[in-house]
Design an enzyme around this catalytic site. Sequence first.
Site, PDB file in Angstrom:
ATOM      1  N   SER A   1      70.114  28.150  42.813  1.00  0.00           N
ATOM      2  CA  SER A   1      69.986  28.588  41.427  1.00  0.00           C
ATOM      3  C   SER A   1      69.858  27.379  40.510  1.00  0.00           C
ATOM      4  O   SER A   1      70.561  26.376  40.672  1.00  0.00           O
ATOM      5  CB  SER A   1      71.208  29.414  41.020  1.00  0.00           C
ATOM      6  OG  SER A   1      71.170  29.697  39.633  1.00  0.00           O
TER       7      SER A   1
ATOM      8  N   HIS B   1      61.705  41.363  41.123  1.00  0.00           N
ATOM      9  CA  HIS B   1      62.106  39.963  41.180  1.00  0.00           C
ATOM     10  C   HIS B   1      61.538  39.088  40.067  1.00  0.00           C
ATOM     11  O   HIS B   1      62.074  38.003  39.792  1.00  0.00           O
ATOM     12  CB  HIS B   1      61.705  39.381  42.541  1.00  0.00           C
ATOM     13  CG  HIS B   1      62.729  38.480  43.125  1.00  0.00           C
ATOM     14  ND1 HIS B   1      63.584  37.706  42.366  1.00  0.00           N
ATOM     15  CD2 HIS B   1      63.057  38.216  44.409  1.00  0.00           C
ATOM     16  CE1 HIS B   1      64.372  36.997  43.163  1.00  0.00           C
ATOM     17  NE2 HIS B   1      64.082  37.294  44.399  1.00  0.00           N
TER      18      HIS B   1
END
Length: 614
Positions: A448, A335
């Site tokens: 996002s 990640h």
Amino acid sequence: MILERIPPRICSLLMHRAVLRKAHSSVPPQPVPPLGQTLQRYLRALEPLLPADELEHTRRIVQKFGCTGGLGEKLQRELIKRAKHSHNWISDWWVQWAYLECRQPLAVHSNPAISLPKRDFTDWRGQLVFASKLIAGVLDFKAKVDSGKLAVEYMRGQPLCMELFPQLFSSCRIPGPKHDHVVHYGRPRRGPAHITVVRNYQFFQLDVYNSDGTPLTESQIHAQLLRIRSQSWKTDKEPMGILTSEHRHTWGQAYTRLLKDKINKESVRLIEKSIFTLCLDSPVMRISDEKYSSRMAAQILHGGGTYSNSGNRWFDKTLQFVVGEDGSWGLLYEHATAEGPPIATLLDHVLEYCKKPDRVRAPLIPLPMPKKLYFYINSEIKWDLEMAKQNLDILINDLDIKCFNFQRFGKEFAKHLKLSPNSFIQVAIQLAYYRVHNEVCAACDIASLRMFRGGRTDYIRSPTNQMLSFIQAFDDYAVSREAKVQLLREAVDAYSILTEQSLMGQGIDRHLLGLKLQAIEEGLSVPRIFMDTAYGLATHWKLRTGQVPTITDSVMCFGPLVPDGYAVCYNPQQDHVHFSITAFNCCEETNAEKLALTLERSLCDLQELFQPSV
């Protein structure tokens, strides 16, 4: 004419950099939100979570922090300066704080997995044919990234930052004693030309480009995978990959011991430098169709344990594609380097590529034998491995995973009602949690920030006053259906506004973190606002949620952020929604199966609210 004399791969790299510069120039820098706005929204976010007296106590602390000439103003000025002189004022800090300084194992706690629809093969032959196609598809995507031909993505008419795409390849996380770091080997003039293939716990270096720089054809890759299979029968080898599943401090110490040996160092470096890793998993025990999706998500996420396929993983690697003999497949990613949306773009490309027939004839050139990577295991490394096996099995046995496909309706239902599908699902998740636990909790959805240069993510805080009003009224028979519909619409609208704020760089959580880290960087004491119990409660994320929409019926899976929490991921399709829910068995209060059943019922109840049965 000059470009003609430059080798194809270097030429494509130069073009790629030029296109990236052009794409980046059209993406604005990430703003630093106004201090007063963030503090006001922070207090509002606390209202559903705190009793009145505690909220008043926190309000006084926040007001002192944000007052004229106060500490908050000073830190805000420094953040604005930082924003002017850095690529992105928060992303590097965020990656360092949220990922690289985190000492928990990457397996379960950090690396997300994506499980994709089962393919139509059931043996190793089909496995290798599909794996060959998969590798070719990923290399085709990489070629588009390297040449600058990958189309710039847009959201709400705005171009998105494309910086993460080239970093997906030939990158790896490296463990350290206090914090990790990420290495990117794809940046030099000539990047690595190999991938790592692992089967039966044994790693191989597979060169995937010919001497002229062209990628291997599918039939060439298939021939090489057959060779790897023939060389990987010995299953008495130690599962070296399991070392990467350890607590980061423990793995960092073992990593130092491992690399003292020259052979080990060479093998580890080849894994780290590889473009990506392909895991060819052995068959797993057959289970019922009902539990299949949950089992497969678990297989991608952690490999199933030391007696299954966990030794076929290198959890530090940015990209790991997993292909099982039963037709199961998916992707596990690290990640710190990658986010869900770019990964979804990569997978969508690979799936489209897999639909095409292989029309490229393989050149009649003998290929070198894939190189087997060897490890020298002394008594210290053997001890490290035994401890890693025990700890991983404990972690895997503690994780409860439930995947299900909700088939009553999908995102079209919410759109028909003129409601945001994501906000609608968030209301259902909050309702389900409230029904199970009789409370609301700190909950975050992922937004996002790719509309900004170098942007990563921010949180959308699910509990709002409107959300609380709705879920408290929903099971109250004294409240009319019309009133419930109105309350639901208000909850959905409130959440949609928060979503919009976060997408536009006006969320509160990254800003608050930036203020805290700025104080630490200046050598100041941590401001009182961040030592307040309210801040601890507000950031103890009992519900970690994420929407990862793709064009396929895939489902993402990740572990909870806290021991007494859940992780809920979903992929809304037109007429159905895929869900995955995880919890830890060690917590008596949480239960993934119970939350899943309650979520299904809650979604049905919301449908019934708008479409009451006669």
